[in-house]
Scaffold this active site. Structure first.
Site, PDB file in Angstrom:
ATOM      1  N   ASP A 252      38.651  36.543  36.180  1.00 29.16           N
ATOM      2  CA  ASP A 252      39.268  35.385  35.533  1.00 29.16           C
ATOM      3  C   ASP A 252      39.491  35.769  34.075  1.00 29.16           C
ATOM      4  OD1 ASP A 252      40.080  32.715  34.983  1.00 29.16           O
ATOM      5  OD2 ASP A 252      38.057  32.304  34.251  1.00 29.16           O
ATOM      6  N   ASP A 254      40.111  33.209  30.988  1.00 25.40           N
ATOM      7  CA  ASP A 254      39.504  32.312  30.003  1.00 25.40           C
ATOM      8  C   ASP A 254      38.004  32.176  30.238  1.00 25.40           C
ATOM      9  OD1 ASP A 254      42.126  32.099  29.397  1.00 25.40           O
ATOM     10  OD2 ASP A 254      42.259  29.920  29.537  1.00 25.40           O
TER      11      ASP A 254
END
Length: 470
Positions: A252, A254
């Site tokens: 991922d 963020d």
């Protein structure tokens, strides 16, 4: 001065010319001295194979070597069901004992009973006293005492012993009677160079899957309590070939590859209305906790960004803060021949740029509509949103394109929208994640460097230094 013979010390006087038919106890013993009571036992020389007659241990001057082989390999045709437990000491997040004064406070630093600060010694699950509406219906569960205060701020022998005792309480597979274990230190404390901070334990056999699956074992209350007592994270994985040889690692973006949420950075640039940044941050937080559906929450936040100039993505490049350990981790993965990907619920312009900067092979994120006449965001999203379902599909598509089995895929994330991606991968890792993600993920890391991911593959700190050397 006594001898070691009871007969010599207590034998009675006997005349020198005794009758031939006289047989006393002394005569019997003397007559037997020249004979053998039992036939001699054939003593075969030690041939190097441990047995009850030849203990599996060699002790010589300066050498002590164990020759026990119960944990080496399984008999032909029998599956090897071993469990790997990797223990990480949470040095950056020490727990404060409720029974001793907090090190953050001093006797002079007193406060009234009505005051409460972040440094208070009250446990976090203490019932509130200001609002009866928020009062719990049941008393809070008592927190276990942090034992690392007593046995050392590291993974002590007592910590390992406690964990082995815990694991011995789970039923073994049918036909198994003993639980064997071995451990090795993967990382030492740099200041002392002798206190282990990461330890890998091999347990054979693994607890019975019919009684408790690996997914349920990871969530077991005893495991959670052990982590709280010893201030550690426990990562449980099956000892398979794929654990040691991953071929694709998916991240991922963020709060994983970077420490911020990009959409919050975008909202912070809008000054009118003044509370916009706080509103967007609240929606982001609730979506990551799983309280809101990610797709609808993302569209709602993008709508609030209407009117932002398109070049804002270029301006934000210098603001992005890459998570500690990401650059050496990606360098190590590349040297190992592992492919990498970033699947972000953020924005493609920034995700693609960051992937190029870090040398990541695949990058996918959301595209927003831009008004060509004004060069500003319209508040709409192009195509399908990269939410939890789309992340899982992209992971499987990349693995199929690269010809990689899902068992050799590792997924790393922090939010609820990463759970399906983690579940599809051979190993899902929660990185400083939200509470629900911590419980659902296959493993969790709560340190200060994402480089700790390599310990889950069985690398030692010395090997990691070689892999990450510039």
């Amino acid at each position: 001065m006594r001898s070691s013979s009871f007969l010599q010390e207590h034998q009675q006087y006997r005349p020198p010319n005794k009758p031939e038919n006289h047989y006393g106890i002394d005569t019997v013993v003397e007559d037997l001295q020249a004979s053998q009571i039992s036939p001699p036992r054939q003593i075969s020389p030690f041939n190097g194979i441990p047995s009850p007659e030849n203990p599996p241990k060699i002790v010589e001057s300066g050498l002590s070597h164990e020759l026990s082989h119960p944990n080496c390999t399984s008999p032909t045709g029998a599956p090897s069901e071993r469990l790997i437990a990797t223990l990480f000491y949470r040095k950056t997040a020490p727990r404060v004992s409720n029974a001793v004064p907090s090190p953050h406070t001093t006797p002079q630093n007193t406060q009234s009973p009505t005051q409460h600060s972040a440094e208070s010694d009250l446990p976090p699950n203490m019932a509130p006293s200001s609002s009866l509406d928020n009062f719990p219906l049941e008393p809070p569960v008592a927190e276990p005492e942090p034992l690392d205060h007593l046995y050392g701020s590291h993974i002590s022998p007592m910590c390992i012993t406690s964990f082995l005792h815990l694991m011995s309480s789970f039923p073994l597979p049918p036909g198994s009677t003993d639980l064997t274990s071995a451990h090795r230190c993967l990382k030492l404390d740099a200041t002392t160079e002798r206190h282990p901070l990461v330890v890998e334990l091999t347990l054979s056999p693994a607890p019975s899957a019919d009684y408790l699956s690996l997914a349920d074992l990871r969530k077991h209350e005893l495991i959670y309590r052990f982590e709280r007592e010893w201030n550690v994270d426990v990562a449980l994985t099956s000892d398979t070939l794929w654990r040691r040889y991953p071929r694709l690692v998916v991240f991922d973006m963020d709060s994983t590859l970077i420490t911020q949420e990009v959409i919050d950075l975008l909202a912070a640039t809008i000054k009118d209305p003044p509370d916009l940044a706080a509103r967007v941050a609240d929606i982001t937080h609730r979506a990551m906790l799983g309280e809101l559906e990610f797709d609808s929450a993302f569209r709602e936040r993008v709508k609030l960004l209407t009117g932002l100039p398109a070049n804002i993505f270029t301006e934000l490049r210098s603001v992005l803060d890459v998570t500690n350990g990401v650059r050496p981790l990606l360098r190590a993965l590349k040297r190992l021949g592992v492919r990498t990907a970033v699947l972000s619920g953020g924005f493609l312009p920034l995700t693609s740029w960051l992937a190029g900067e870090l040398g990541i092979d695949h990058a996918h994120a959301n595209e927003v509509e831009i008004d060509e006449a004004t060069g500003r965001l319209t508040g709409e999203v192009k195509g399908r949103i990269v939410g939890k379902e789309r992340k899982r599909e992209l992971l499987m598509e990349i693995a199929a394109k690269e010809g990689i089995a899902l068992e050799q895929v590792v997924a790393v994330g922090d939010g609820a929208n990463d759970l399906l991606m983690m579940d599809a991968a051979g190993l899902g890792v929660a990185w400083n994640a939200k509470p629900m993600v911590q419980m659902e993920a296959g493993a969790r890391l709560n340190g200060d460097s994402l480089l700790d991911l390599l310990y889950l593959f069985g690398f030692t700190s010395e090997e990691i230094e070689r892999l990450t050397a510039a």
